[in-house]
Design a protein around this motif. Structure first.
Motif, short mmCIF file in Angstrom:
data_model
loop_
_atom_site.label_atom_id
_atom_site.label_comp_id
_atom_site.label_asym_id
_atom_site.label_seq_id
_atom_site.Cartn_x
_atom_site.Cartn_y
_atom_site.Cartn_z
N VAL A 60 -7.98 2.08 -4.29
CA VAL A 60 -6.81 1.33 -3.79
C VAL A 60 -6.93 -0.14 -4.19
O VAL A 60 -5.96 -0.76 -4.65
CB VAL A 60 -6.69 1.46 -2.25
CG1 VAL A 60 -5.55 0.59 -1.73
CG2 VAL A 60 -6.49 2.91 -1.85
N TYR A 61 -8.14 -0.69 -4.05
CA TYR A 61 -8.36 -2.08 -4.42
C TYR A 61 -8.01 -2.32 -5.89
O TYR A 61 -7.35 -3.31 -6.23
CB TYR A 61 -9.82 -2.46 -4.16
CG TYR A 61 -10.25 -3.72 -4.87
CD1 TYR A 61 -9.87 -4.97 -4.39
CD2 TYR A 61 -11.01 -3.66 -6.04
CE1 TYR A 61 -10.25 -6.12 -5.06
CE2 TYR A 61 -11.38 -4.80 -6.71
CZ TYR A 61 -10.99 -6.03 -6.22
OH TYR A 61 -11.36 -7.16 -6.89
N VAL A 71 -4.38 -2.41 -6.27
CA VAL A 71 -3.84 -3.67 -5.74
C VAL A 71 -4.04 -4.80 -6.75
O VAL A 71 -3.17 -5.64 -6.97
CB VAL A 71 -4.50 -4.01 -4.38
CG1 VAL A 71 -4.19 -5.44 -3.96
CG2 VAL A 71 -4.03 -3.04 -3.30
N PHE A 105 -12.48 5.84 -1.98
CA PHE A 105 -11.02 5.79 -1.97
C PHE A 105 -10.52 4.35 -1.89
O PHE A 105 -9.63 3.92 -2.62
CB PHE A 105 -10.49 6.61 -0.78
CG PHE A 105 -9.02 6.44 -0.54
CD1 PHE A 105 -8.09 6.90 -1.47
CD2 PHE A 105 -8.55 5.80 0.61
CE1 PHE A 105 -6.72 6.73 -1.26
CE2 PHE A 105 -7.19 5.62 0.83
CZ PHE A 105 -6.29 6.09 -0.11
N GLY A 106 -11.15 3.57 -0.99
CA GLY A 106 -10.73 2.18 -0.83
C GLY A 106 -10.89 1.37 -2.11
O GLY A 106 -10.09 0.49 -2.41
N GLU A 107 -11.92 1.71 -2.89
CA GLU A 107 -12.10 0.99 -4.15
C GLU A 107 -10.98 1.32 -5.13
O GLU A 107 -10.50 0.43 -5.86
CB GLU A 107 -13.46 1.33 -4.77
CG GLU A 107 -13.72 0.51 -6.03
CD GLU A 107 -15.13 0.69 -6.59
OE1 GLU A 107 -15.83 1.62 -6.15
OE2 GLU A 107 -15.52 -0.11 -7.46
N ARG A 160 -14.64 7.18 2.07
CA ARG A 160 -13.67 6.12 2.38
C ARG A 160 -13.87 4.92 1.46
O ARG A 160 -12.91 4.30 1.02
CB ARG A 160 -13.80 5.68 3.85
CG ARG A 160 -13.40 6.76 4.85
CD ARG A 160 -13.04 6.19 6.20
NE ARG A 160 -14.10 5.36 6.79
CZ ARG A 160 -15.12 5.83 7.48
NH1 ARG A 160 -15.24 7.14 7.68
NH2 ARG A 160 -16.04 5.04 7.99
N ILE A 161 -15.14 4.60 1.18
CA ILE A 161 -15.40 3.48 0.28
C ILE A 161 -14.87 3.78 -1.12
O ILE A 161 -14.23 2.94 -1.76
CB ILE A 161 -16.92 3.17 0.23
CG1 ILE A 161 -17.36 2.57 1.57
CG2 ILE A 161 -17.24 2.22 -0.92
CD1 ILE A 161 -18.87 2.44 1.71
N GLU A 209 -18.18 7.97 5.22
CA GLU A 209 -18.05 6.56 4.85
C GLU A 209 -18.01 6.40 3.33
O GLU A 209 -17.25 5.61 2.80
CB GLU A 209 -19.20 5.74 5.44
CG GLU A 209 -19.02 4.25 5.15
CD GLU A 209 -20.06 3.38 5.83
OE1 GLU A 209 -21.25 3.54 5.49
OE2 GLU A 209 -19.67 2.55 6.67
N LEU A 258 0.76 4.19 -2.86
CA LEU A 258 0.50 5.61 -2.57
C LEU A 258 1.68 6.47 -3.00
O LEU A 258 1.51 7.56 -3.54
CB LEU A 258 0.22 5.80 -1.08
CG LEU A 258 -1.07 5.17 -0.55
CD1 LEU A 258 -1.24 5.46 0.93
CD2 LEU A 258 -2.28 5.67 -1.31
N LEU A 304 0.82 -1.21 0.00
CA LEU A 304 0.00 0.00 0.00
C LEU A 304 0.86 1.26 0.00
O LEU A 304 0.58 2.23 -0.72
CB LEU A 304 -0.94 0.00 1.21
CG LEU A 304 -2.00 -1.12 1.20
CD1 LEU A 304 -2.82 -1.09 2.49
CD2 LEU A 304 -2.92 -1.00 -0.01
N LEU A 330 -8.44 12.59 3.10
CA LEU A 330 -9.24 11.87 4.09
C LEU A 330 -8.66 12.06 5.48
O LEU A 330 -9.39 12.23 6.47
CB LEU A 330 -9.31 10.38 3.75
CG LEU A 330 -10.21 9.97 2.58
CD1 LEU A 330 -10.14 8.47 2.34
CD2 LEU A 330 -11.65 10.40 2.84
N ARG A 331 -7.37 12.03 5.58
CA ARG A 331 -6.72 12.23 6.88
C ARG A 331 -7.05 13.61 7.43
O ARG A 331 -7.41 13.76 8.60
CB ARG A 331 -5.20 12.13 6.73
CG ARG A 331 -4.66 10.75 6.95
CD ARG A 331 -3.15 10.82 7.07
NE ARG A 331 -2.60 9.52 6.71
CZ ARG A 331 -1.32 9.23 6.77
NH1 ARG A 331 -0.45 10.13 7.15
NH2 ARG A 331 -0.90 8.03 6.46
N ASN A 336 -5.67 10.13 -0.07
CA ASN A 336 -5.39 9.62 1.28
C ASN A 336 -5.17 10.79 2.24
O ASN A 336 -5.70 10.80 3.36
CB ASN A 336 -4.16 8.71 1.22
CG ASN A 336 -3.92 7.97 2.51
OD1 ASN A 336 -4.86 7.48 3.13
ND2 ASN A 336 -2.67 7.89 2.94
#
Lengths: 245, 127
Positions: A158-159, A162, A154-156, A151-152, A148, A127, A123, A140-141, A137
């Motif tokens: 990142v996914y 990955v 952003f997380g997607e 975050r979802i 939420e 980044l 990760l 969000l910090r 990122n």
């Protein structure tokens, strides 16, 4: 009486079965069913078979031991024929196919390689190398974590990054190991592993294969780990399809 | 040299089967020749053993976990991106074996933990 079937092989295989025991609580003795130059290794089928550790070990041990003494076609765990006559009939029906398969598998073993990323390193690397992800990122910090839905979203992203790494790093490892292999195949996906690939390796190429795995491990240290199996029966190479990873 | 997750278990029928079992359990259960005219014993729990990683990974929970994990990373150390070196075609001898074994064993435990939740150990009932 139903027969549990472990593998097919040539009738001239040494078939040293006396010291082996089959699946099931009764630890049944093994026997060979022969037909026209082929043989199947079977035992009485246990009732209520479940994939207990003992039974998986018994199945694997029988196959590993026989594989070390000559080519075999491993059958999937839990294969049961109505009786020995049905096993002989199958040897007759598939004689040509099984003979060809044994010829192709002779002198080869399966080596399975699993890869796992060290997630924080992966990760951080993503980044660092992607300004948009890094900025998202940081945003969000700054927002104390954000909503939420933020975050979802952003997380997607990142996914997806990955996933790209999984594909890239699998290709990297496979390209390094393929020169030593006759064939390679995707093994079933395993949670936590970015790759799970089996290679069909000539027995005398295993040292070179191992050295290549060590080289890869060194190259990926701190980022990913690889785990290579010992020599296995050729579970993943029991058909003629030439598909590669 | 054999690269393995764990040393072979002592007294396991003389083979490496027991020691390395967890590492190859999905091959034993999901690969190997299937004979259409033979029954494959229906085994409760087998379908749980191999998990389509993409189905598992691509979920809201996963997205949230990635986001949280990224939020906690310390990226201030002037970290260099990890580049995978051009290793293909230049495999050479090296002496990293000792270090490597440690790394292998660590990953092996993680897998074993996963599978242990699924396979019923001997001596414990399941239906």
């Amino acid at each position: 009486m139903p027969s549990y079937v472990y593998c097919f092989t040539h009738a001239q295989h040494p078939l040293a079965l006396d010291d082996l025991r089959g699946v099931g609580a009764e630890e049944p003795v093994l026997r060979a069913v022969r037909h026209n130059g082929l043989a199947a290794v079977v035992s009485n089928a246990p009732e209520g078979l479940r994939p207990k550790r003992r039974d998986l070990v018994a199945h694997e041990t029988v196959l590993e031991t026989l594989c070390a003494a000559g080519p075999i076609v491993p059958l999937r765990f839990g294969t049961v024929a109505p009786d020995d006559d049905a096993v002989a009939a199958e040897l007759a029906r598939g004689a040509r196919r099984y003979t060809e398969l044994l010829t192709r598998l002779a002198g080869n073993v399966e080596r399975n390689v699993k890869g796992t990323h060290q997630e924080d390193a992966l990760l951080a690397d993503l980044l660092t190398g992607n300004p948009q992800l890094r900025a998202a990122n940081q945003a969000l910090r700054t927002a104390g974590g954000g909503s939420e839905s933020d975050r979802i979203a952003f997380g997607e992203q990142v996914y997806l990054a990955v996933e790209q790494r999984r594909i890239r790093d699998t290709a990297y490892v496979v390209a390094a190991l393929r020169p030593f292999a006759e064939l390679d195949r995707h093994a079933p996906a395993v949670e936590g592993c970015f790759m799970n690939v089996s290679f069909l390796i000539p027995t005398d190429a295993q040292d070179d294969f191992d050295a290549a795995v060590v080289q890869l491990l060194t190259a990926m240290e701190g980022y990913a780990e690889l785990r290579a199996s010992a020599a296995l029966p050729p579970y993943s190479f029991v058909d003629f399809a030439e598909a590669r990873v | 040299m054999t690269i393995m997750a764990q040393p072979p278990a002592a007294g396991a029928g003389g083979g490496s089967a027991a020691g390395a079992l967890y590492d190859v359990i999905e091959l034993i259960l999901d690969r190997g020749l299937v004979i259409d005219v033979f029954v494959r014993v229906s085994i409760v729990g087998i379908e749980l053993l191999t998990i389509d990683a993409r189905v598992v990974v691509a979920s809201i929970d996963t997205y949230l976990r990635f986001a949280e994990r990224c939020g906690r990373l310390d990226l201030t150390g002037g970290r260099q991106p990890v580049g995978l070196p051009a290793i293909v075609g230049q495999i050479t001898e090296n002496s990293a074996e000792r270090k490597v074994r440690g790394a292998i064993a660590g990953a092996g435990r993680a897998i074993a933990d996963t599978i242990q939740d699924i396979v019923t150990p001997d001596g414990r009932g399941s239906n």
